[in-house]
Write a protein that holds these residues in place. Structure first.
Motif, short mmCIF file in Angstrom:
data_model
loop_
_atom_site.label_atom_id
_atom_site.label_comp_id
_atom_site.label_asym_id
_atom_site.label_seq_id
_atom_site.Cartn_x
_atom_site.Cartn_y
_atom_site.Cartn_z
N TYR A 190 53.51 43.47 45.82
CA TYR A 190 54.09 43.60 44.49
C TYR A 190 53.11 44.18 43.48
O TYR A 190 53.45 44.34 42.31
CB TYR A 190 54.57 42.24 44.00
CG TYR A 190 55.87 41.75 44.62
CD1 TYR A 190 56.20 42.04 45.94
CD2 TYR A 190 56.75 40.98 43.89
CE1 TYR A 190 57.36 41.58 46.51
CE2 TYR A 190 57.92 40.50 44.46
CZ TYR A 190 58.23 40.81 45.76
OH TYR A 190 59.39 40.34 46.32
N GLY A 191 51.89 44.46 43.90
CA GLY A 191 50.90 45.02 42.99
C GLY A 191 50.31 44.02 42.03
O GLY A 191 49.80 44.40 40.97
N LEU A 192 50.35 42.74 42.37
CA LEU A 192 49.81 41.70 41.50
C LEU A 192 48.34 41.42 41.77
O LEU A 192 47.65 40.86 40.92
CB LEU A 192 50.63 40.41 41.66
CG LEU A 192 52.13 40.51 41.39
CD1 LEU A 192 52.80 39.17 41.67
CD2 LEU A 192 52.40 40.95 39.96
N GLU A 227 46.11 39.09 39.26
CA GLU A 227 45.48 39.93 38.25
C GLU A 227 46.33 41.19 38.01
O GLU A 227 45.89 42.32 38.22
CB GLU A 227 44.06 40.27 38.68
CG GLU A 227 43.22 39.02 38.90
CD GLU A 227 41.73 39.25 38.90
OE1 GLU A 227 41.30 40.38 38.57
OE2 GLU A 227 41.00 38.30 39.23
N PRO A 228 47.56 40.98 37.54
CA PRO A 228 48.49 42.10 37.35
C PRO A 228 48.16 42.92 36.09
O PRO A 228 47.69 42.39 35.09
CB PRO A 228 49.84 41.40 37.20
CG PRO A 228 49.51 40.05 36.66
CD PRO A 228 48.17 39.69 37.20
N VAL A 229 48.44 44.20 36.16
CA VAL A 229 48.02 45.15 35.12
C VAL A 229 48.64 44.84 33.77
O VAL A 229 47.94 44.74 32.75
CB VAL A 229 48.37 46.59 35.54
CG1 VAL A 229 48.13 47.56 34.38
CG2 VAL A 229 47.54 47.00 36.75
N ASN A 258 41.16 39.12 29.52
CA ASN A 258 40.25 40.00 30.25
C ASN A 258 40.07 39.59 31.71
O ASN A 258 39.03 39.87 32.32
CB ASN A 258 38.88 40.07 29.56
CG ASN A 258 38.97 40.46 28.11
OD1 ASN A 258 39.14 39.60 27.24
ND2 ASN A 258 38.89 41.76 27.84
N HIS A 259 41.09 38.97 32.28
CA HIS A 259 40.92 38.50 33.66
C HIS A 259 42.22 38.52 34.46
O HIS A 259 42.32 39.26 35.42
CB HIS A 259 40.33 37.09 33.65
CG HIS A 259 39.96 36.58 35.02
ND1 HIS A 259 38.92 35.73 35.22
CD2 HIS A 259 40.51 36.78 36.24
CE1 HIS A 259 38.81 35.45 36.51
NE2 HIS A 259 39.78 36.06 37.15
N GLY A 260 43.21 37.71 34.09
CA GLY A 260 44.38 37.64 34.95
C GLY A 260 45.42 36.66 34.46
O GLY A 260 45.45 36.26 33.29
N LEU A 261 46.29 36.24 35.38
CA LEU A 261 47.44 35.40 35.08
C LEU A 261 47.45 34.21 36.02
O LEU A 261 47.16 34.35 37.22
CB LEU A 261 48.73 36.22 35.28
CG LEU A 261 50.07 35.49 35.28
CD1 LEU A 261 50.39 34.95 33.89
CD2 LEU A 261 51.18 36.42 35.77
N VAL A 310 55.89 37.06 39.03
CA VAL A 310 56.63 38.32 39.03
C VAL A 310 57.39 38.49 37.71
O VAL A 310 57.40 39.58 37.11
CB VAL A 310 57.59 38.38 40.23
CG1 VAL A 310 58.47 39.63 40.16
CG2 VAL A 310 56.83 38.36 41.54
N ALA A 311 58.01 37.42 37.24
CA ALA A 311 58.78 37.48 36.00
C ALA A 311 57.89 37.79 34.80
O ALA A 311 58.25 38.56 33.91
CB ALA A 311 59.53 36.17 35.78
#
Length: 212
Positions: free
Chosen positions: A23-25, A101-103, A161-164, A179-180
């Motif tokens: 999923y590109g996450l 770490e999604p964009v 500056n890092h991620g989710l 994803v949401a």
């Protein structure tokens, strides 16, 4: 109640690791996933440190205790294991944690603005806007506790500056929330390129009782 299957749980963690790449996450060795072991007090499964997901097997998933001591597994746990443990300690309702770490979520972390309720599914899954944890090194318990203060009872928080990081009662729900959030973050960025006042939803006023 069905007995907890350790082997199946390890495979499920690996499956969601691979899906996070699909999923590109996540990319390279970034991110981590963990699961509370319900049949054993203070036991947690977590991805190992510094191992690419496409090289990982289910047997590489590490079992740790509440002090991050390895109980079973051939590797050291993720360097952010103490952050996961802080969440499990502070949030007894949480069974699974997904750190990615999604964009687009990271864009809002860099800007320092919460991801507001752009899409209804995000609002349901996260319980409202996704707050931003100010930047700090994330490989320690102090970061985990400060992050829990920012996240509160919501199911997602962006690390500036890092991620989710997202949480849930199971891995499927925690991953769906990731994803949401990324989808809403992308839509919000596009909406803000058109107007500085996009229409957003408020969890408290919607009166949503729908489950994940």
């Amino acid at each position: 109640m069905t007995a907890f299957d350790m082997k199946k749980a390890r495979q499920e963690i690996l499956d969601y690791c691979l899906r996070s790449m699909e999923y590109g996450l996540n990319f390279n060795t970034q991110g981590n996933i963990s699961l509370r072991v319900p049949d054993e007090v203070n036991r947690f499964l977590i991805t190992p440190t510094d191992l690419e997901y496409d090289r990982m097997t289910a047997d590489d998933i590490v079992l740790v205790d509440e002090n991050a001591t390895v109980i079973d597994g051939p590797h050291e746990p993720s360097s952010e294991v103490t952050v996961h443990l802080a969440v499990y300690r502070r949030r007894p309702d949480v069974t699974a944690i997904v750190h990615t770490e999604p964009v687009f979520a990271n864009v809002w972390g860099v800007i320092g603005e919460p991801i507001t309720g752009t899409l209804v599914n995000m609002v349901i899954y996260t319980k409202g806007d996704v707050p931003i944890m100010p930047f700090a090194l994330s490989n320690n318990t102090a970061f985990g506790d400060a992050m829990c203060d920012v996240m509160g009872d919501k199911n997602a928080v962006v690390w500036a500056n890092h991620g989710l990081l997202t949480v849930g009662d199971n891995l499927r729900d925690a991953f769906k929330t990731s994803v949401a959030v990324e989808s809403a973050a992308r839509v919000l960025l596009h909406a803000r390129s058109v107007t500085d006042k996009p229409i957003v939803l408020d969890f408290e006023t919607l009166g949503i009782t729908t489950s994940l």
